[in-house]
Design a protein around this motif. Structure first.
Motif, PDB file in Angstrom:
ATOM      1  N   THR A   1      17.241 118.110 -20.317  1.00 47.60           N
ATOM      2  CA  THR A   1      17.157 118.176 -21.774  1.00 47.60           C
ATOM      3  C   THR A   1      18.101 117.130 -22.360  1.00 47.60           C
ATOM      4  OG1 THR A   1      18.963 119.755 -22.189  1.00 47.60           O
ATOM      5  CG2 THR A   1      16.818 120.657 -21.529  1.00 47.60           C
ATOM      6  N   ASP A   2      18.235 117.126 -23.680  1.00 49.43           N
ATOM      7  CA  ASP A   2      19.181 116.208 -24.314  1.00 49.43           C
ATOM      8  C   ASP A   2      20.615 116.709 -24.226  1.00 49.43           C
ATOM      9  OD1 ASP A   2      18.559 118.321 -25.989  1.00 49.43           O
ATOM     10  OD2 ASP A   2      18.411 117.108 -27.810  1.00 49.43           O
ATOM     11  N   GLU A   3      20.843 117.861 -23.608  1.00 44.12           N
ATOM     12  CA  GLU A   3      22.203 118.374 -23.460  1.00 44.12           C
ATOM     13  C   GLU A   3      22.843 118.001 -22.129  1.00 44.12           C
ATOM     14  OE1 GLU A   3      22.137 122.172 -26.529  1.00 44.12           O
ATOM     15  OE2 GLU A   3      22.388 122.577 -24.384  1.00 44.12           O
ATOM     16  N   TYR A   4      22.055 117.926 -21.058  1.00 43.48           N
ATOM     17  CA  TYR A   4      22.651 117.644 -19.742  1.00 43.48           C
ATOM     18  C   TYR A   4      21.763 116.773 -18.873  1.00 43.48           C
ATOM     19  CZ  TYR A   4      26.814 120.539 -19.988  1.00 43.48           C
ATOM     20  OH  TYR A   4      28.055 121.032 -20.313  1.00 43.48           O
ATOM     21  N   THR A   5      22.450 115.955 -18.072  1.00 40.76           N
ATOM     22  CA  THR A   5      21.849 115.226 -16.975  1.00 40.76           C
ATOM     23  C   THR A   5      22.644 115.583 -15.718  1.00 40.76           C
ATOM     24  OG1 THR A   5      21.290 113.038 -16.122  1.00 40.76           O
ATOM     25  CG2 THR A   5      23.272 113.183 -17.460  1.00 40.76           C
ATOM     26  N   TYR A   6      22.371 114.908 -14.617  1.00 44.58           N
ATOM     27  CA  TYR A   6      23.063 115.246 -13.373  1.00 44.58           C
ATOM     28  C   TYR A   6      24.411 114.525 -13.275  1.00 44.58           C
ATOM     29  CZ  TYR A   6      21.183 110.761 -11.673  1.00 44.58           C
ATOM     30  OH  TYR A   6      20.870 109.436 -11.529  1.00 44.58           O
ATOM     31  N   GLY A   7      25.383 115.189 -12.651  1.00 43.73           N
ATOM     32  CA  GLY A   7      26.683 114.594 -12.405  1.00 43.73           C
ATOM     33  C   GLY A   7      26.752 113.962 -11.028  1.00 43.73           C
ATOM     34  N   HIS A   8      27.892 113.365 -10.694  1.00 40.45           N
ATOM     35  CA  HIS A   8      27.975 112.590  -9.451  1.00 40.45           C
ATOM     36  C   HIS A   8      27.969 113.474  -8.212  1.00 40.45           C
ATOM     37  CE1 HIS A   8      32.062 112.688  -7.457  1.00 40.45           C
ATOM     38  NE2 HIS A   8      32.319 113.373  -8.535  1.00 40.45           N
ATOM     39  N   GLY A   9      28.222 114.759  -8.363  1.00 41.05           N
ATOM     40  CA  GLY A   9      28.166 115.656  -7.224  1.00 41.05           C
ATOM     41  C   GLY A   9      26.832 116.358  -7.066  1.00 41.05           C
ATOM     42  N   ALA A  10      25.854 115.985  -7.862  1.00 37.06           N
ATOM     43  CA  ALA A  10      24.573 116.694  -7.879  1.00 37.06           C
ATOM     44  C   ALA A  10      23.743 116.393  -6.649  1.00 37.06           C
ATOM     45  CB  ALA A  10      23.796 116.313  -9.135  1.00 37.06           C
ATOM     46  N   ASP A  11      23.021 117.413  -6.205  1.00 38.74           N
ATOM     47  CA  ASP A  11      22.026 117.225  -5.155  1.00 38.74           C
ATOM     48  C   ASP A  11      20.633 117.264  -5.790  1.00 38.74           C
ATOM     49  OD1 ASP A  11      21.547 119.888  -5.714  1.00 38.74           O
ATOM     50  OD2 ASP A  11      22.383 120.644  -3.834  1.00 38.74           O
ATOM     51  N   GLY A  12      19.631 117.448  -4.953  1.00 42.93           N
ATOM     52  CA  GLY A  12      18.261 117.426  -5.453  1.00 42.93           C
ATOM     53  C   GLY A  12      17.941 118.506  -6.454  1.00 42.93           C
TER      54      GLY A  12
END
Length: 647
Positions: free
Chosen positions: A74-85
Motif C-alpha cells: 500500500t502507500d503506507e509500507y514497502t519492504y525493509g532490508h531484512g524482508a524475505d519473500g
C-alpha cells in the motif's frame, strides 16, 4: 483422518467463561482440546465457545504476517532490508510475485473459519441452556465480523462448511463451494450484526467485551463496503462471478445512507465509549484498554498462560503479539565514541529496551518517503506524526551497566543518557547533510550537520535500512523498565476497532451522498480537532501543552473528497492494518499505491529511487491459500474454478 474442507478444527487455547456483570473483570481461559458437537451439549461448552472467539483474535491481530498482508504494497509500507519473500511478494514492485503459496492472507483464512464454526455451534446449542440472548449475540457478532473480513479479502466464501449454511460442521468432507459476495453479506453479515445490535448490551459485559456500539460500527462498515461493491466505480471483477445487484432489492445509495445513519447512532449513543483527549493518549502503552478501544486482541505482561505465548522468546508465531517487530529497523547498532576525536572505543548507546520506541528489530517493513513528506506534511499542528513514529533515538546505555556519564556523538559533541543519538528530521534542512563524514562516522549510515551532537537522516535520506519505527504499537511493560528479555512478544493488546472510526464511516458515507445532521466536514473535524491537541511531545521527550484544534479545523477543505478521507484515515490509523482494506473498498489501490520513493537496502544509500508497482484488477482479491486448495478433493477443473482468477 481426513481434513476438514475448511480449516475449522480448533487446536489453539480454548476457554471457559467466568460470568460476571462487572465490566472490570477479564475473561479467564482454560486450555481444552478440539470443539466437537458434543462439546456444545453442556452450558460450560457453549460459554467456552464464546470465550474462544475472543482468544482466537490473537491468532490474527498482532500477527506480523497478517500486518504485512494488510500494509505492505500500500502507500503506507514497502519492504525493509531484512524482508524475505513474504514481504517482497506483497509489495508488487517487481521483486516477487504474489501466489496462493506466498500470500500471508492465509493468516485470516486459517483462523476466521474456526471462530465461524464455533459461533455456529454456540448458536445452535445455546438455546438449550439458561444463556442470555446478549451472550449469544456475542457469537453472532463474531460470526458476522469474521465473514466481513473474509469477504473483503477473498470475495465470496463458503457459508456451508459441510453440514448446511451457517450450521456447525463435524464433517470430514473435502469439498467446498463458495457463495457469492452478495450472498455472504445478505445471508450472514447483515443479519448477524443487526441481531447483535438488538441483543448486545450498551456497556461491555467484561473488559473488552462486544457491545451494541461495536456492532453498529461493523454494520455501518459493512453497509458502506457493500455499497461500494454494488456501485463498482472502476469495474473491479468479483468472484464467484455474480451480478452487482442486491438480493434485498436495495441500491448502493440505500446502503450508504444506512451506513451513515447507523454510524451516527453509534456516535450519539456511545455507551461506555468516548474519544481520548489527545492522539498521544490513544496510543501510549500506559493507557491501553481505554474508552476509545472497542475491540482488541488482548495480551498481558502478567501471564504466559493467558497469552498462550512465552514472554521471553517468540519465534514469530501467534498467539504472541509480534507485529511491531516487522516495522522496526535495527537501531541497536547506533554508536557513540568514548572520546571527542572519535579515535577511541565505540559504545552502542541505544539498547533494546522494554519501551515503546525500542522493540525487537526484524527490519521487514519500511514506510516510503511520501509518508513523511506528504501523508504527515503538517508536523507542527497535527500531533499524529509524533504520536505514530519514533523519530528520535535516545541513549540508554546505563541500562546495559555502562557507568560512563558522557560519551561523544556527531561533531565530537558530548552526549549523556537520554540524549538524542540519531534523529530523523521532519523536513529537509537548509544545511546540507554530510552522509560521508570520515571523522564522525555513523555505523548506520546517518549524516552530520554542523553544531549537532545527534546524527541525522532527512526525509529524502530514508532508505530500506534505516527508517522510522512504528511507535504506536510498540513494546510496553509497566512492571519492568530494564533491558529485560527482548525476544518475547508484545504484552500489549493489539487494537482492532476504535470509537473514532464511526466518524470516518459516517463521513465517507456522506461523501457518497448520504445526508443528515452532520456533514462530512463536520465529522472529520471532530477527529482533526483532537489531532491538534497536544499534552506531550513524544520524540522531544518533553511536555507540550498546545491546542491547535482551531487551526486544524480551519485547514480542512470545504469540500471533502474520498481522497481526503483516505488521507485522514492514514494519518489516524497508520500501520494498524486498515490500509489495504481502505484502498480496496474505495477501489483506489491502483491509483494511490502505484509508485513510491525510498533509498536502497545499503546503509549508505540515501539516494531516493522511485519504484513502480503493478496492480492489475484481479489483485483486489487475495488468493485462496494453497493449504486450502491442497486439502480439498476436487477435480482439476473444480480447483481452478474455486481459486480466484489470476492466481
Amino acid at each position: 483422518m481426513k481434513k476438514f474442507r475448511i480449516n475449522i478444527a480448533v487446536k489453539a487455547v480454548l476457554a471457559t467463561l467466568v460470568l460476571s456483570s462487572c465490566a472490570k473483570d477479564l475473561l479467564e481461559e482454560t486450555p481444552r482440546g478440539t470443539f466437537t458437537s458434543a462439546y456444545f451439549e453442556t452450558e460450560e461448552g457453549v460459554l467456552g465457545g464464546i470465550t474462544f472467539m475472543y482468544a482466537n483474535l490473537r491468532n490474527i491481530y498482532g500477527n506480523g504476517y497478517w500486518l504485512n498482508a494488510t500494509e505492505t504494497g500500500t502507500d503506507e509500507y514497502t519492504y525493509g532490508h531484512g524482508a524475505d519473500g513474504n514481504y517482497k511478494d506483497m509489495d508488487l514492485s517487481g521483486v516477487g510475485q504474489l501466489t496462493p503459496a506466498s500470500s500471508r492472507s492465509d493468516v485470516l483464512w486459517n483462523n476466521a473459519f474456526k471462530s465461524i464454526n464455533t459461533s455456529n455451534g454456540v448458536l445452535e446449542k445455546g438455546g438449550q441452556f439458561n444463556i442470555s440472548n446478549s451472550l449469544l449475540a456475542e457469537a453472532r457478532f463474531f460470526r458476522g465480523f469474521m465473514y466481513f473480513n473474509l469477504v473483503q479479502t477473498f470475495g465470496g466464501v463458503p457459508l456451508d462448511l459441510g453440514s448446511g449454511e451457517l450450521a456447525f460442521n463435524n464433517s470430514t468432507i473435502r469439498a467446498s463451494k463458495r457463495n457469492t459476495v452478495s450472498e455472504v453479506y445478505t445471508k450472514a453479515i447483515f443479519p448477524d450484526l443487526i441481531k447483535a445490535i438488538e441483543d448486545l448490551p450498551a456497556a461491555p459485559r467484561v473488559t473488552g467485551g462486544v457491545t451494541k456500539t461495536l456492532a453498529r460500527l461493523y454494520l455501518a462498515k459493512a453497509y458502506l463496503t457493500y455499497g461500494w461493491w454494488l456501485q463498482n466505480p472502476n469495474n473491479i471483477p468479483t468472484y464467484p462471478e455474480t451480478s452487482r445487484t442486491d438480493p434485498n432489492g436495495q441500491n448502493a445509495q440505500w446502503y450508504f445512507q444506512n451506513a451513515y445513519n447507523i454510524a451516527l447512532e453509534g456516535i450519539n449513543s456511545p455507551g461506555s465509549y468516548a474519544l481520548q483527549p489527545t492522539y498521544y493518549d490513544v496510543n501510549v502503552g500506559s493507557n491501553d484498554r481505554h474508552s476509545e478501544m472497542m475491540l482488541y486482541a488482548d495480551h498481558t505482561e502478567n501471564s504466559e498462560y493467558f497469552d498462550g505465548s512465552s514472554a521471553s522468546y517468540n519465534t514469530g508465531s501467534s498467539p504472541g503479539n509480534f507485529a511491531m517487530w516487522m516495522t522496526t529497523w535495527d537501531y541497536t547498532f547506533l554508536e557513540s565514541s568514548s572520546d571527542a576525536a572519535w579515535t577511541g572505543a565505540k559504545v552502542r548507546t541505544v539498547q533494546r529496551e522494554s519501551a515503546q520506541a525500542y522493540g525487537r528489530p526484524w527490519k521487514c517493513m519500511a514506510p516510503p518517503i511520501e509518508v513523511v513528506k506528504n501523508t504527515f506534511a503538517d508536523k507542527v499542528n497535527d500531533s499524529r506524526y509524533d504520536g505514530t513514529f519514533v523519530t528520535t533515538f535516545r541513549s540508554n546505555w546505563n541500562k546495559a551497566g555502562i557507568t560512563t556519564n558522557t560519551l561523544y556523538g556527531a561533531n565530537g559533541l558530548p552526549v549523556q543518557v537520554g540524549s538524542a543519538i540519531l534523529s530523523f528530521l521532519d523536513d529537509e534542512p537548509a544545511t546540507t547533510i554530510d552522509y560521508s563524514n570520515s571523522l564522525y562516522k555513523s555505523n548506520v549510515g546517518a549524516g552530520v550537520i554542523p553544531g549537532r551532537a545527534d546524527f541525522v537522516i532527512s526525509p529524502n535520506g530514508i532508505n530500506r535500512y534505516a527508517y522510522l519505527n512504528l511507535w504506536k504499537i510498540g513494546y510496553y511493560r509497566s512492571s519492568y523498565t530494564g533491558l529485560g528479555q527482548p525476544n518475547g512478544g508484545n504484552p500489549r493488546p493489539f487494537p482492532i476497532a476504535k470509537f473514532s472510526e464511526l466518524y470516518f464511516v459516517a463521513a465517507e458515507a456522506a461523501v457518497k451522498g448520504a445526508t443528515g445532521a452532520s456533514s462530512a466536514r463536520d465529522l472529520i473535524n471532530v477527529i482533526r480537532a483532537r489531532a491538534g491537541k497536544w499534552r506531550w511531545n513524544n520524540n522531544g521527550n518533553i511536555a507540550k501543552v498546545e491546542d491547535n484544534s482551531a487551526v486544524m479545523k480551519a485547514a480542512t477543505p470545504a469540500v471533502i473528497t474520498i481522497d481526503y478521507i483516505l488521507a485522514e484515515r492514514s494519518r489516524e490509523y497508520f500501520g494498524e492494518g486498515y490500509r489495504w482494506f481502505d484502498l480496496v473498498r474505495t477501489q483506489k489501490w491502483g491509483e494511490l499505491a502505484k509508485s513510491y520513493t525510498i533509498g536502497g537496502t545499503a546503509l549508505t544509500d540515501h539516494t531516493p529511487k522511485v519504484y513502480n508497482r503493478t496492480i492489475p484488477n484481479y489483485l483486489y482479491l487475495r488468493p485462496i491459500p494453497q493449504g486450502q486448495m491442497d486439502a480439498m478433493e476436487l477435480s482439476p477443473s473444480e480447483l481452478a474454478a474455486y481459486q480466484n482468477p489470476g492466481y
